[in-house]
Design a protein around this motif. Structure first.
Motif, short mmCIF file in Angstrom:
data_model
loop_
_atom_site.label_atom_id
_atom_site.label_comp_id
_atom_site.label_asym_id
_atom_site.label_seq_id
_atom_site.Cartn_x
_atom_site.Cartn_y
_atom_site.Cartn_z
N LEU A 1 105.65 56.12 10.76
CA LEU A 1 106.99 55.73 10.35
C LEU A 1 107.17 55.69 8.84
O LEU A 1 108.25 56.00 8.32
CB LEU A 1 107.35 54.36 10.96
CG LEU A 1 107.66 54.37 12.46
CD1 LEU A 1 108.00 52.98 12.94
CD2 LEU A 1 108.80 55.32 12.78
N GLN A 23 108.48 58.82 7.43
CA GLN A 23 109.78 59.30 7.91
C GLN A 23 110.94 58.84 7.05
O GLN A 23 112.10 59.03 7.39
CB GLN A 23 109.99 58.85 9.36
CG GLN A 23 108.91 59.31 10.31
CD GLN A 23 108.71 60.81 10.27
OE1 GLN A 23 109.69 61.56 10.36
NE2 GLN A 23 107.47 61.25 10.12
N ILE A 81 111.78 55.66 6.30
CA ILE A 81 112.49 54.47 6.76
C ILE A 81 112.69 53.45 5.64
O ILE A 81 113.56 52.58 5.75
CB ILE A 81 111.77 53.79 7.95
CG1 ILE A 81 110.38 53.27 7.53
CG2 ILE A 81 111.66 54.74 9.13
CD1 ILE A 81 109.74 52.40 8.57
N PHE A 140 118.21 50.76 8.73
CA PHE A 140 117.05 50.55 9.59
C PHE A 140 116.69 49.06 9.70
O PHE A 140 116.50 48.53 10.80
CB PHE A 140 115.84 51.33 9.05
CG PHE A 140 114.64 51.26 9.94
CD1 PHE A 140 114.52 52.14 11.02
CD2 PHE A 140 113.63 50.35 9.71
CE1 PHE A 140 113.41 52.08 11.86
CE2 PHE A 140 112.52 50.28 10.55
CZ PHE A 140 112.41 51.16 11.62
N LEU A 155 115.82 59.79 11.85
CA LEU A 155 114.47 60.00 11.32
C LEU A 155 114.15 61.49 11.26
O LEU A 155 114.57 62.27 12.12
CB LEU A 155 113.44 59.27 12.19
CG LEU A 155 113.53 57.74 12.21
CD1 LEU A 155 112.53 57.17 13.21
CD2 LEU A 155 113.28 57.16 10.82
#
Length: 277
Positions: free
Chosen positions: A49, A52, A54, A63, A229
Motif C-alpha cells: 500500500l 500505491q 496512499i 484515504f 489506487l
C-alpha cells in the motif's frame, strides 16, 4: 457553553469504560501510519500500500478520512453509554434538580457531539499532515491543502452518526439494547438495499432513494477510495474496465445528513421533554 460541556466531559472521563474507549479510539487513529506496511497479492500482482500513493497529497485526505470513519463505533459506544448512565445513575434527574433545564441537558449532549467530531477531525488532519509530509511525493502548498473537503465531510459524518446514537440512547435507555438497535438498523439498510438493488429494474433509482436513508447518506459522504489506487487502476485497464466513478464529496448528502442530525437532536429533546423522569 463551557459549563455544559465541562459537565459532560467530566461524566465521560470519570467513567472508566468511557475513558478507556476514548483513549483507544485516538490511539487507533495514530495507527493509520501502519497501513504503509500492509502487503497483499492479487494474482500475480504484488501490492504494498505504501507504494500505491496512499500517503500522497491530496489523496491522503480522502484515504485517511474513509479509514478513520470505521473507528467511530468506539465513540458511538461512549455516546450511547453516556445516555444510558444518565438513567442508570440518576444523574439526569439530579441535573434537573440542580437547576439544569431539559433543553440545556440536550444542548450539553450536542456540545459533546460537536466536540468529539471536531477533535476527531483535527486529530485526523494532524496525523494525515504528518504522514503526508513524510511520505508524499508532492510538497507544493497548493497540492498539500487541496481536496480538504473530505475532512469537512468526515466532520459532518461524525455529527450525523453521533446524533443518531444520541437519539437511540435517549429512546431506548439501555446501552446494550441501544447498540443492538443500531446494529439492526444498519443491517436493515444494507439488506433492504441489496434486495432492492438486485431485484428492481432501475438500480440508479434505488441508489437515489437510499441516499436519503440515515446511515446510507452518512456512508456516501466520503466515497470509497480504493479504486483510485494505482494497482487497482492497472488491473482495471488490463481487464478493459473504465472507472467512471465520481469521487467528489456529494454536497447533497451533506445537506441530507445535517437534516437527519437536526431531526435526531430535536426528537431526543421532545422525548426528554415529555418523559416522566
Amino acid at each position: 457553553m463551557k459549563r455544559l460541556l465541562s459537565i459532560e466531559l467530566q461524566k465521560i472521563w470519570k467513567n472508566r469504560a468511557s475513558r478507556i474507549l476514548t483513549i483507544t479510539y485516538f490511539l487507533l487513529l495514530t495507527f493509520l501510519s501502519f497501513i504503509a506496511s500492509i502487503k497483499f497479492d492479487i494474482g500475480p500482482i504484488h501490492i504494498r500500500l505504501a507504494d500505491q500513493g496512499i500517503f500522497d497529497f491530496p489523496f491522503i485526505w480522502h484515504f485517511n478520512t474513509f479509514i478513520a470513519a470505521f473507528l467511530k463505533i468506539f465513540l458511538a459506544v461512549i455516546i450511547v453509554s453516556m445516555m444510558a448512565n444518565e438513567y442508570s445513575y440518576g444523574t439526569l434527574k439530579q441535573n434537573l434538580i440542580d437547576g439544569m433545564s431539559k433543553k440545556e441537558f440536550i444542548i450539553s449532549k450536542v456540545y459533546t457531539i460537536i466536540a468529539f467530531a471536531a477533535v476527531s477531525t483535527l486529530f485526523v488532519f494532524i496525523v494525515s499532515l504528518i504522514l503526508g509530509l513524510v511520505f508524499s511525493s508532492y510538497d507544493e502548498m497548493s497540492i498539500i491543502f487541496s481536496k480538504m473537503d473530505y475532512l469537512f465531510a468526515y466532520f459532518i459524518k461524525l455529527i450525523g452518526f453521533f446524533s443518531f446514537c444520541l437519539f437511540i440512547g435517549v429512546l431506548i435507555k439501555r446501552s446494550a439494547f441501544a447498540l443492538g438497535f443500531l446494529f439492526m438498523w444498519f443491517m436493515f439498510e444494507m439488506i433492504s438495499y441489496a434486495i432492492a438493488y438486485n431485484n428492481f429494474r432501475n438500480p440508479a433509482l434505488i441508489d437515489k432513494i437510499y441516499d436519503y436513508f440515515p446511515l446510507m447518506s452518512m456512508w456516501s459522504l466520503v466515497p470509497q477510495p480504493f479504486t483510485k489506487l494505482n494497482a487497482v487502476r492497472t488491473i482495471g485497464s488490463q481487464l478493459g474496465v473504465e472507472d467512471l466513478r465520481n469521487y467528489d464529496v456529494p454536497y447533497t448528502s451533506v445537506v441530507i445528513v445535517l437534516v437527519w442530525a437536526t431531526l435526531f437532536i430535536y426528537a431526543s429533546y421532545k422525548i426528554i421533554e415529555k418523559r416522566d423522569l
